[in-house]
Design a protein around this motif. Structure first.
Motif, PDB file in Angstrom:
ATOM      1  N   LEU A 139     -16.776  -0.098  13.139  1.00 16.06           N
ATOM      2  CA  LEU A 139     -16.323  -1.457  12.858  1.00 16.06           C
ATOM      3  C   LEU A 139     -17.469  -2.443  13.029  1.00 16.06           C
ATOM      4  N   PRO A 140     -17.607  -3.393  12.106  1.00 17.19           N
ATOM      5  CA  PRO A 140     -18.681  -4.396  12.215  1.00 17.19           C
ATOM      6  C   PRO A 140     -18.447  -5.328  13.396  1.00 17.19           C
ATOM      7  N   ALA A 141     -19.442  -6.111  13.715  1.00 19.70           N
ATOM      8  CA  ALA A 141     -19.335  -7.093  14.794  1.00 19.70           C
ATOM      9  C   ALA A 141     -18.174  -8.049  14.531  1.00 19.70           C
ATOM     10  N   GLY A 142     -17.435  -8.320  15.600  1.00 22.04           N
ATOM     11  CA  GLY A 142     -16.320  -9.248  15.495  1.00 22.04           C
ATOM     12  C   GLY A 142     -14.979  -8.602  15.224  1.00 22.04           C
ATOM     13  N   TRP A 143     -14.964  -7.310  14.946  1.00 25.24           N
ATOM     14  CA  TRP A 143     -13.720  -6.593  14.647  1.00 25.24           C
ATOM     15  C   TRP A 143     -13.342  -5.686  15.816  1.00 25.24           C
ATOM     16  N   ARG A 144     -12.041  -5.533  16.053  1.00 25.52           N
ATOM     17  CA  ARG A 144     -11.570  -4.631  17.104  1.00 25.52           C
ATOM     18  C   ARG A 144     -10.368  -3.836  16.589  1.00 25.52           C
ATOM     19  N   PRO A 145     -10.265  -2.555  16.970  1.00 24.90           N
ATOM     20  CA  PRO A 145      -9.157  -1.722  16.484  1.00 24.90           C
ATOM     21  C   PRO A 145      -7.855  -2.051  17.212  1.00 24.90           C
ATOM     22  N   ILE A 146      -6.755  -2.042  16.475  1.00 34.25           N
ATOM     23  CA  ILE A 146      -5.448  -2.303  17.105  1.00 34.25           C
ATOM     24  C   ILE A 146      -4.373  -1.302  16.685  1.00 34.25           C
ATOM     25  N   GLY A 147      -4.700  -0.358  15.807  1.00 27.76           N
ATOM     26  CA  GLY A 147      -3.661   0.580  15.394  1.00 27.76           C
ATOM     27  C   GLY A 147      -4.135   1.512  14.307  1.00 27.76           C
TER      28      GLY A 147
ATOM     29  N   ALA B 163       4.208 -13.496  25.890  1.00 26.16           N
ATOM     30  CA  ALA B 163       2.925 -13.539  25.186  1.00 26.16           C
ATOM     31  C   ALA B 163       2.888 -12.541  24.033  1.00 26.16           C
ATOM     32  N   ALA B 164       3.560 -11.404  24.194  1.00 33.90           N
ATOM     33  CA  ALA B 164       3.574 -10.395  23.127  1.00 33.90           C
ATOM     34  C   ALA B 164       4.221 -10.948  21.865  1.00 33.90           C
ATOM     35  N   GLN B 165       5.246 -11.755  22.039  1.00 34.49           N
ATOM     36  CA  GLN B 165       5.901 -12.347  20.877  1.00 34.49           C
ATOM     37  C   GLN B 165       4.965 -13.315  20.159  1.00 34.49           C
ATOM     38  N   TRP B 166       4.214 -14.105  20.924  1.00 35.66           N
ATOM     39  CA  TRP B 166       3.232 -14.993  20.296  1.00 35.66           C
ATOM     40  C   TRP B 166       2.229 -14.189  19.469  1.00 35.66           C
ATOM     41  N   ILE B 167       1.738 -13.108  20.051  1.00 34.41           N
ATOM     42  CA  ILE B 167       0.687 -12.317  19.411  1.00 34.41           C
ATOM     43  C   ILE B 167       1.203 -11.603  18.172  1.00 34.41           C
ATOM     44  N   LEU B 168       2.401 -11.041  18.258  1.00 34.36           N
ATOM     45  CA  LEU B 168       2.919 -10.213  17.169  1.00 34.36           C
ATOM     46  C   LEU B 168       3.593 -11.008  16.062  1.00 34.36           C
TER      47      LEU B 168
ATOM     48  N   SER C 279       0.809  -1.221   0.000  1.00 31.59           N
ATOM     49  CA  SER C 279       0.000   0.000   0.000  1.00 31.59           C
ATOM     50  C   SER C 279       0.846   1.277   0.000  1.00 31.59           C
ATOM     51  N   GLY C 280       2.142   1.154   0.246  1.00 31.63           N
ATOM     52  CA  GLY C 280       3.006   2.332   0.298  1.00 31.63           C
ATOM     53  C   GLY C 280       2.761   3.192   1.516  1.00 31.63           C
ATOM     54  N   VAL C 281       2.491   2.540   2.671  1.00 37.15           N
ATOM     55  CA  VAL C 281       2.194   3.276   3.904  1.00 37.15           C
ATOM     56  C   VAL C 281       2.983   2.657   5.058  1.00 37.15           C
ATOM     57  N   ALA C 282       2.843   3.269   6.230  1.00 37.39           N
ATOM     58  CA  ALA C 282       3.379   2.707   7.472  1.00 37.39           C
ATOM     59  C   ALA C 282       2.204   2.327   8.365  1.00 37.39           C
ATOM     60  N   MET C 283       2.473   1.482   9.335  1.00 38.35           N
ATOM     61  CA  MET C 283       1.446   1.078  10.281  1.00 38.35           C
ATOM     62  C   MET C 283       2.015   1.083  11.681  1.00 38.35           C
ATOM     63  N   ASP C 284       1.235   1.607  12.615  1.00 31.52           N
ATOM     64  CA  ASP C 284       1.651   1.627  14.017  1.00 31.52           C
ATOM     65  C   ASP C 284       0.584   0.943  14.854  1.00 31.52           C
ATOM     66  N   LEU C 285       1.001  -0.056  15.637  1.00 33.53           N
ATOM     67  CA  LEU C 285       0.078  -0.817  16.465  1.00 33.53           C
ATOM     68  C   LEU C 285       0.080  -0.301  17.895  1.00 33.53           C
ATOM     69  N   ASP C 286      -1.073  -0.388  18.533  1.00 28.12           N
ATOM     70  CA  ASP C 286      -1.220  -0.038  19.938  1.00 28.12           C
ATOM     71  C   ASP C 286      -0.965  -1.311  20.751  1.00 28.12           C
ATOM     72  N   ALA C 287       0.118  -1.325  21.512  1.00 31.16           N
ATOM     73  CA  ALA C 287       0.503  -2.530  22.249  1.00 31.16           C
ATOM     74  C   ALA C 287      -0.601  -3.005  23.189  1.00 31.16           C
ATOM     75  N   ALA C 288      -1.282  -2.077  23.840  1.00 26.06           N
ATOM     76  CA  ALA C 288      -2.339  -2.455  24.778  1.00 26.06           C
ATOM     77  C   ALA C 288      -3.530  -3.057  24.042  1.00 26.06           C
ATOM     78  N   ALA C 289      -3.845  -2.529  22.859  1.00 23.82           N
ATOM     79  CA  ALA C 289      -4.980  -3.029  22.097  1.00 23.82           C
ATOM     80  C   ALA C 289      -4.707  -4.415  21.524  1.00 23.82           C
ATOM     81  N   VAL C 290      -3.460  -4.688  21.210  1.00 25.96           N
ATOM     82  CA  VAL C 290      -3.082  -5.983  20.640  1.00 25.96           C
ATOM     83  C   VAL C 290      -3.014  -7.059  21.727  1.00 25.96           C
TER      84      VAL C 290
END
Length: 335
Positions: free
Chosen positions: A291-299, A268-273, A241-252
Motif C-alpha cells: 500500500l502506498p503512503a497514506g493508505w491503511r488496510p481495513i478488510g 464511535a463505531a457508528q460514527w466511523i462506519l 463489482s459483484g463481490v462481498a466485503m468484510d471489514l476488520d473492526a479493530a483495523a477500522v
C-alpha cells in the motif's frame, strides 16, 4: 453631514458589481483557458475526456450559518466535489459555481464564501472558472467540478476483485463526531478537532493522486470517496463489482474518537462506519500489493454480496440517504 458608507448587502451592491467583486484578483489554474467574463468558460481537456460531477448544498439542510462560518461552507462545497473527481482517478482542473442568495445577504457573507471556495480549489490544484448568481430565499451553492485523467483509465466502483485488500486514506468518523457535538450543543476545547473536521473536510487528494503515479498504480482496482458513510459507500462498490466485503473492526477503529464518544454517550463505531463527509478515500488493492503512503488496510474482498464487519451484518442504517429521515440539518446529518 455624515460620511456616506459603502454597500453592505448584495442588493445595495448589485449583481454585476458583486460578480466583479467575487472575481477580482483571482488567478486561474492552467486548466482554465478562459475564465469569468464571457458567455461560458473554456477548460482544457488534454486527453479528450472530462471527469464531471456536481453537488448542491442548501442552507439548513446541508449546513447552518450558526454552526459554520461562510469560509467553512465555501471550502466544504468545493471539497466534496473535488473528492468525487479524485475518486475517479482524475486531477481537479476547474469548478463552476452557481450561487443563490437573498438580496439582503451581507457582502461579508459572500466574501467569506468566495474566499473559502477559492482556498479549497487551490488546495485541490484547480480554480473557479465561472458560474451563476441568482436571488433565492435561502443560501444555495451548486458546484460542478471538472477533472483530467491525464491519459489514465478512470477508477470506478466496479473493479473490486475477490482477494483484494480494502484500504482507506484519510480519517473516518470525525465529521460525524463533530456533528454530534454541534447537535448536542456541547462545544468546548476537547471537541475542537472534530468540530473542525465537520466544518471543513480535508480530503487527502494527494494520497490518491500520488499513488496513481507509482509503478504499482494498476494494483488499485476500485475507488470511491466516503461521503455517505463507509458501509454505504463500500456497499455501492460491492454491488457494482459483484463481490462481498468484510471489514476488520479493530483495523477500522479510531481510539482518538473513543473519549469523545464517551463524553457524549455515543458509539464511535457508528460514527466511523456510517458517518460520512470526512471524504476519505476507500479503495481495493490487489492481494499482496504494497500500500502506498497514506493508505491503511481495513478488510478484504470476498465472494458473495454485501458488506460485513467481522463477518457480521451491521444492524441499522449504513449511512446517509437524501430522502430519509426528517428534512432538517438538526435531525439528519447534512450532506
Amino acid at each position: 453631514m455624515s460620511e456616506s458608507k459603502g454597500p453592505r448587502t448584495v442588493r445595495e451592491l448589485g449583481e454585476f458589481a458583486l460578480i466583479e467583486r467575487i472575481n477580482k484578483g483571482r488567478i486561474q489554474a492552467p486548466g482554465v483557458l478562459l475564465g469569468p467574463g464571457d458567455d461560458a468558460a473554456l477548460i482544457a481537456a488534454p486527453d479528450g475526456r472530462f471527469v464531471v460531477t456536481t453537488d448542491m448544498l442548501v442552507q439548513d439542510r446541508h449546513f447552518r450559518l450558526d454552526w459554520s462560518s461562510a469560509e467553512d461552507i465555501g471550502r466544504k462545497a468545493i471539497a466534496q466535489n473535488a473528492a468525487d473527481v479524485v475518486a475517479m482517478g482524475a486531477v481537479p482542473s476547474a469548478f463552476v459555481v452557481a450561487l443563490g442568495c437573498p438580496a439582503d445577504a451581507p457582502l461579508e457573507l459572500i466574501d467569506g464564501l468566495a474566499d473559502g471556495m477559492w482556498a479549497e480549489a487551490a488546495r485541490a490544484g484547480a480554480s473557479i472558472a465561472g458560474g451563476d448568481l441568482v436571488r433565492s430565499r435561502d443560501l444555495v451553492l451548486s458546484v460542478t467540478a471538472f477533472g483530467d485523467l491525464r491519459g489514465r483509465a478512470a477508477r470506478t466502483r466496479a473493479g473490486a476483485r475477490v482477494g483484494d485488500t480494502i484500504a482507506v486514506a484519510g480519517r473516518l468518523g470525525w465529521s460525524a463526531a463533530g456533528l454530534a457535538v454541534l447537535t448536542a450543543g456541547a462545544e468546548s476545547a476537547e471537541f475542537t478537532e472534530v468540530l473542525a473536521a465537520h466544518r471543513v473536510p480535508q480530503p487527502p487528494y494527494t494520497s490518491v493522486l500520488d499513488a496513481l503515479q507509482l509503478p504499482g498504480a494498476d494494483d488499485l482496482h476500485a475507488l470511491t470517496d466516503v461521503s455517505d458513510g463507509l458501509l454505504a459507500d463500500l456497499g455501492h462498490m460491492a454491488e457494482s463489482s459483484g463481490v462481498a466485503m468484510d471489514l476488520d473492526a479493530a483495523a477500522v477503529a479510531d481510539p482518538a474518537l473513543d473519549p469523545i464518544a464517551a463524553l457524549l454517550d455515543a458509539d464511535a463505531a457508528q460514527w466511523i462506519l456510517t458517518g460520512g463527509e470526512d471524504h476519505a478515500f476507500a479503495g481495493t488493492w490487489a492481494a499482496g500489493a504494497a500500500l502506498p503512503a497514506g493508505w491503511r488496510p481495513i478488510g478484504r474482498v470476498c465472494a458473495g454480496h454485501g458488506v460485513t464487519v467481522g463477518g457480521v451484518r451491521w444492524s441499522g442504517s449504513a449511512g446517509w440517504e437524501s430522502f430519509g429521515g426528517v428534512d432538517s440539518a438538526v435531525a439528519d446529518e447534512p450532506r
